[in-house]
Scaffold this motif. Structure first.
Motif, mmCIF file in Angstrom:
data_model
loop_
_atom_site.group_PDB
_atom_site.id
_atom_site.type_symbol
_atom_site.label_atom_id
_atom_site.label_comp_id
_atom_site.label_asym_id
_atom_site.label_seq_id
_atom_site.Cartn_x
_atom_site.Cartn_y
_atom_site.Cartn_z
ATOM 1 N N ILE A 243 5.875 9.411 -14.092
ATOM 2 C CA ILE A 243 5.861 8.133 -13.383
ATOM 3 C C ILE A 243 4.455 7.911 -12.852
ATOM 4 O O ILE A 243 3.825 8.826 -12.320
ATOM 5 C CB ILE A 243 6.898 8.132 -12.246
ATOM 6 C CG1 ILE A 243 8.297 8.263 -12.853
ATOM 7 C CG2 ILE A 243 6.784 6.874 -11.403
ATOM 8 C CD1 ILE A 243 9.404 8.441 -11.850
ATOM 9 N N GLN A 244 3.966 6.692 -13.001
ATOM 10 C CA GLN A 244 2.605 6.346 -12.580
ATOM 11 C C GLN A 244 2.354 6.808 -11.141
ATOM 12 O O GLN A 244 3.196 6.646 -10.271
ATOM 13 C CB GLN A 244 2.415 4.830 -12.677
ATOM 14 C CG GLN A 244 1.024 4.372 -12.321
ATOM 15 C CD GLN A 244 0.860 2.877 -12.544
ATOM 16 O OE1 GLN A 244 1.574 2.269 -13.321
ATOM 17 N NE2 GLN A 244 -0.098 2.297 -11.868
ATOM 18 N N GLY A 245 1.187 7.417 -10.929
ATOM 19 C CA GLY A 245 0.801 7.903 -9.610
ATOM 20 C C GLY A 245 1.151 9.358 -9.366
ATOM 21 O O GLY A 245 0.673 9.961 -8.415
ATOM 22 N N ASP B 273 -2.622 11.862 -10.362
ATOM 23 C CA ASP B 273 -2.640 10.408 -10.152
ATOM 24 C C ASP B 273 -2.683 9.639 -11.466
ATOM 25 O O ASP B 273 -3.584 8.833 -11.704
ATOM 26 C CB ASP B 273 -3.813 10.010 -9.261
ATOM 27 C CG ASP B 273 -3.704 10.621 -7.871
ATOM 28 O OD1 ASP B 273 -2.577 10.691 -7.350
ATOM 29 O OD2 ASP B 273 -4.737 11.032 -7.321
ATOM 30 N N VAL B 274 -1.706 9.876 -12.308
ATOM 31 C CA VAL B 274 -1.655 9.275 -13.648
ATOM 32 C C VAL B 274 -1.564 7.759 -13.553
ATOM 33 O O VAL B 274 -0.804 7.221 -12.743
ATOM 34 C CB VAL B 274 -0.462 9.846 -14.438
ATOM 35 C CG1 VAL B 274 -0.255 9.099 -15.731
ATOM 36 C CG2 VAL B 274 -0.664 11.316 -14.694
ATOM 37 N N ASN C 142 6.023 2.573 -11.699
ATOM 38 C CA ASN C 142 6.891 2.657 -10.530
ATOM 39 C C ASN C 142 6.758 1.362 -9.748
ATOM 40 O O ASN C 142 5.751 1.121 -9.101
ATOM 41 C CB ASN C 142 6.495 3.866 -9.678
ATOM 42 C CG ASN C 142 7.361 4.026 -8.460
ATOM 43 O OD1 ASN C 142 8.295 3.263 -8.239
ATOM 44 N ND2 ASN C 142 7.057 5.023 -7.657
ATOM 45 N N ASN C 143 7.757 0.528 -9.759
ATOM 46 C CA ASN C 143 7.698 -0.765 -9.073
ATOM 47 C C ASN C 143 7.817 -0.647 -7.561
ATOM 48 O O ASN C 143 7.558 -1.601 -6.844
ATOM 49 C CB ASN C 143 8.795 -1.686 -9.600
ATOM 50 C CG ASN C 143 8.539 -2.073 -11.041
ATOM 51 O OD1 ASN C 143 7.385 -2.176 -11.466
ATOM 52 N ND2 ASN C 143 9.594 -2.249 -11.808
ATOM 53 N N ILE D 105 7.711 9.363 -6.506
ATOM 54 C CA ILE D 105 9.100 9.790 -6.558
ATOM 55 C C ILE D 105 9.256 11.201 -6.014
ATOM 56 O O ILE D 105 10.200 11.517 -5.324
ATOM 57 C CB ILE D 105 9.633 9.705 -8.003
ATOM 58 C CG1 ILE D 105 9.553 8.270 -8.503
ATOM 59 C CG2 ILE D 105 11.057 10.234 -8.093
ATOM 60 C CD1 ILE D 105 10.326 7.262 -7.691
ATOM 61 N N PHE D 106 8.307 12.077 -6.325
ATOM 62 C CA PHE D 106 8.358 13.457 -5.863
ATOM 63 C C PHE D 106 7.134 13.729 -4.989
ATOM 64 O O PHE D 106 6.195 14.377 -5.412
ATOM 65 C CB PHE D 106 8.369 14.424 -7.052
ATOM 66 C CG PHE D 106 9.501 14.176 -7.994
ATOM 67 C CD1 PHE D 106 9.282 13.607 -9.224
ATOM 68 C CD2 PHE D 106 10.792 14.495 -7.636
ATOM 69 C CE1 PHE D 106 10.319 13.360 -10.093
ATOM 70 C CE2 PHE D 106 11.838 14.263 -8.509
ATOM 71 C CZ PHE D 106 11.605 13.688 -9.732
#
Length: 149
Positions: free
Chosen positions: A31-33, A85-86, A121-122, A127-128
């Motif tokens: 997930i982005q970030g 930080d994808v 991720n809107n 998330i983690f």
């Protein structure tokens, strides 16, 4: 015709049958970030003799980065590549691992490359989230990395 080479190790007095093997990298979902983790999959019959020495991005950029230099990429002692930080742009890049056989000195590039499949991720939150970090100081800079233990 399949040919095997027998290598004699003079320092241990053992013989080794040199076997053909392939190293592979698979896609990873992130997930982005968040932090992505790419693994170099080494066959079990040579895993004790083969080490990951670096990663190659897009066949042009060599990644040897460790925690001391900071940045987005970090290669772990296990050979895993952590990408911090994808962003969505990471999904356009290809990653391969480079390995060296400790006994024969043979180097190999993975036969497959891995890509990151990045989900946006809107909610704009991780998330983690990592609540525990370890800090390394180098040249008066503090670097923070998540503690995965």
């Amino acid at each position: 015709m399949f040919v095997q080479t027998i290598v004699y190790l003079s320092n241990t007095g053992q013989t080794l049958v040199k076997q053909v093997y392939e190293v592979q990298v698979y896609d990873d979902y992130v997930i982005q970030g968040n932090t992505a983790v790419l693994k170099c999959h080494i066959p079990s019959f040579v895993v004790d003799y083969v080490v990951v020495t670096s990663w190659v991005r897009d066949m042009a950029f060599n990644i040897h980065t460790t925690v001391e230099t900071g940045g987005q990429y970090m290669m772990m002692p296990t050979g895993e590549l952590h990408i911090r930080d994808v962003t969505i742009t990471e999904s356009y890049k290809n990653y391969r691992c480079k390995t060296t056989h400790r006994l024969t000195g043979e180097t190999k590039l993975s036969s497959t490359f891995g890509k990151l499949i990045v989900t946006v991720n809107n909610f704009r939150q991780k998330i983690f989230p990592f609540s525990v970090y370890f800090t390394v100081e180098k040249n008066n800079r503090k670097l923070k990395w998540p503690n995965f233990e």
